[in-house]
Design an enzyme around this catalytic site. Sequence first.
Site, PDB file in Angstrom:
ATOM      1  NE  ARG A 178       8.153  30.125  81.015  1.00  0.00           N
ATOM      2  CZ  ARG A 178       8.142  31.136  81.887  1.00  0.00           C
ATOM      3  NH1 ARG A 178       6.987  31.601  82.349  1.00  0.00           N
ATOM      4  NH2 ARG A 178       9.252  31.694  82.295  1.00  0.00           N
ATOM      5  NE  ARG A 207      12.528  38.240  86.346  1.00  0.00           N
ATOM      6  CZ  ARG A 207      11.453  37.700  85.783  1.00  0.00           C
ATOM      7  NH1 ARG A 207      10.528  38.451  85.251  1.00  0.00           N
ATOM      8  NH2 ARG A 207      11.299  36.405  85.776  1.00  0.00           N
ATOM      9  NE  ARG A 243      12.985  31.018  84.830  1.00  0.00           N
ATOM     10  CZ  ARG A 243      11.800  30.434  84.897  1.00  0.00           C
ATOM     11  NH1 ARG A 243      11.702  29.123  84.802  1.00  0.00           N
ATOM     12  NH2 ARG A 243      10.717  31.152  85.073  1.00  0.00           N
ATOM     13  NE  ARG A 252       5.873  28.032  85.105  1.00  0.00           N
ATOM     14  CZ  ARG A 252       6.308  29.248  85.437  1.00  0.00           C
ATOM     15  NH1 ARG A 252       5.640  29.973  86.318  1.00  0.00           N
ATOM     16  NH2 ARG A 252       7.428  29.714  84.928  1.00  0.00           N
ATOM     17  CE  LYS A 309       6.798  36.906  89.258  1.00  0.00           C
ATOM     18  NZ  LYS A 309       7.509  35.627  89.552  1.00  0.00           N
TER      19      LYS A 309
END
Length: 206
Positions: free
Chosen positions: A153, A88, A164, A122, A13
């Site tokens: 992160r 969400r 998540r 990531r 996204k």
Amino acid sequence: MKLIFLGPPGAGKGTQATGISASLRVPHISTGDMFRAAVKNQTPMGLRIKEYMESGQLVPDEVVIEMAKERLAEDDCRGGYLLDGFPRTVEQAEALEKFSAPDAVINIEVPDEKLMHRLTGRRVCAKCHGTFHIETLADEKVCPVCGAELIHRDDDKPETIGKRLQVYHEQTAPLIGYYEGNGKLRTVDGDNRPEDVYKAILASLE
Ligand code: AMP
């Protein structure tokens, strides 16, 4: 154009939002980026939401709805917006319909097993917010675009990623049916090269 990017964490996204928001000339609004800034700056809201974020849970609806409502009322959103990470939950989507209903919702689909690989590798640029994978980086601490520091992160650590993904399936995936129901949903295969996903998103908007 008022646009939403829907999809699990790691679907691409944020990566796609950069190019698509530039081509549609609308601001890219990431509630995750706004929350990370609040936590970093230790604002009262940042202190309140820190634990939710670190444990991979959703921030309470009333907090995120209020923040999104205020942000979308700003001048730069008059011509539309690209929302990345909001709504969400169905409650957030229902609130958004009342204060700034979207024109279209792009659902970016990627299988869970690919998401785990993408998220653990990531790295995100602290300055330009570019997203990269360690497999494609010469130096996993330096942004190849702007030279700033790359961040791993906290919520991209394996122990939080599982949570998540679970939260996504339980609380966010029901939005697919919600937006199918009101005719706004367009689904794109996100398990492709970024440039192909980009083209598919633009094609789905024609
Ligand atoms: P993201 O960068 O979009 O993956 O968001 C990172 C974290 O911010 C999420 O795991 C949540 O804790 C919080 N967050 C971001 N957007 C929302 C939202 N719309 N509703 C609730 N929590 C959110």
